[in-house]
Design an enzyme around this catalytic site. Structure first.
Site, PDB file in Angstrom:
ATOM      1  N   PRO A 109       0.813  -1.215   0.000  1.00  0.00           N
ATOM      2  CA  PRO A 109       0.000   0.000   0.000  1.00  0.00           C
ATOM      3  C   PRO A 109       0.845   1.263   0.000  1.00  0.00           C
ATOM      4  CG  PRO A 109      -0.107  -1.076   2.145  1.00  0.00           C
ATOM      5  CD  PRO A 109       0.832  -1.866   1.317  1.00  0.00           C
ATOM      6  N   GLU A 110       0.455   2.197  -0.847  1.00  0.00           N
ATOM      7  CA  GLU A 110       1.055   3.526  -0.854  1.00  0.00           C
ATOM      8  C   GLU A 110       0.045   4.490  -0.222  1.00  0.00           C
ATOM      9  OE1 GLU A 110       2.760   4.475  -4.702  1.00  0.00           O
ATOM     10  OE2 GLU A 110       3.019   2.358  -5.157  1.00  0.00           O
TER      11      GLU A 110
END
Length: 271
Positions: free
Chosen positions: A2-3
DNA sequence: CGGCCCCTGACG
DNA sequence: CGTCAGGGGCCG
């Protein structure tokens, strides 16, 4: 994995189910996920505390407790957070469980085990790394980029991935931002023209903001996918599309590696 | 800085 | 079987 946009999705989707909950019980199945205190102390000191807020900074999440103490979570590559009823069977690699007084559980599932948790008291120095983060994408100014990009010989993609410069950009959105700006990810930071720097200044918050919007999913959809429903694939222009035609010019996209990370760009559209 | 490490799982 | 994965720390 996840960013910033995905982490923000986790926060917005779960916040209503986490805030105002009292932590009745804590189960730590992988001791090393807790970085800065002994797991037994973590359990001792956090049990019984009430969560009053759930915030994000870069890719870090923070569960704020009523007395001012707080828990920091970093999902790293494969960490996910879900809220489930206690009678739902546990997924493999459920490394941390916070059981709430109402019977619901905040579950941290992380197959690779890279994700980390920290516990801090209100007066303590935060050693999670949050304090060293650069500004959030929407807070980056043109002058700031001038100081931190135009002064560097390093590849622009490497600079975009540096959390000390801008917080929250990861491998996907670094490539997407370079595509939107029309620059190759290998370009030295100092080689950018002022026009390119201005485009970069516009596209950093634009790309991150767009994907936060794309990610907005109802809790039911999020829960169904066990916290991995980010649904960004359809909107990606270059990431994961090596060899496929560029959506702007039709030429096949080039896959390469920059600093151990896979990278994709269009040789025609990105100079 | 580049290189290696931390890990499991998916895919060819 | 080897390679790769949307993260980051540490090491020389």
């Amino acid at each position: 994995m996840p960013e910033l946009p995905e982490v923000e999705t986790v926060r917005t989707v779960l916040a209503p189910f986490v805030v105002k909950q009292t932590i009745q019980k804590i189960t730590i199945n992988l001791p090393k996920v807790v970085v800065n205190v002994k797991p037994s102390d973590f359990v001792k000191v956090v049990t019984g505390q009430k969560i009053v807020d759930f915030t994000r900074r870069g890719k870090f999440l923070t569960l704020h407790l009523a007395g001012g103490d707080y828990l920091v979570v970093h999902l790293r590559m494969t960490g996910t957070l879900t809220v489930e009823r206690a009678d739902v069977p546990y997924a493999k690699h459920t490394n941390m469980i916070l059981t709430f007084a109402d019977g619901q559980e905040l579950r941290f599932v992380d197959s690779r085990g890279f994700g980390r948790w920290w516990y801090f008291t209100s007066g303590q120095t935060d050693t999670s790394g949050q304090l060293q983060l650069g500004p959030e994408p929407e807070a980056v100014t043109l002058n700031y980029l001038r100081d931190h990009i135009l002064t560097r010989k390093t590849a622009i993609k490497t600079l975009l991935l540096d959390q000390h410069i801008v917080a929250g950009i990861g491998n996907i959105y670094a490539d997407e931002i370079c595509f939107r700006v029309g620059i190759r990810p290998t370009r030295a930071g100092c080689s950018l023209t002022l026009a390119e720097l201005e485009k970069l200044h516009a596209q950093i918050p634009a790309v991150i903001g767009e994907f936060i919007q794309f990610h907005h999913v109802p809790f039911a959809v999020y829960a169904q996918s066990k916290g991995t429903s980010y649904q960004n694939d359809a909107n990606l222009r270059v990431y994961g599309r090596a060899g496929l035609p560029c959506q702007k010019c039709g030429q096949p996209l080039i896959g390469t590696r920059i600093g151990q990370r896979s990278s994709v760009y269009c040789a025609h559209c990105q100079k």
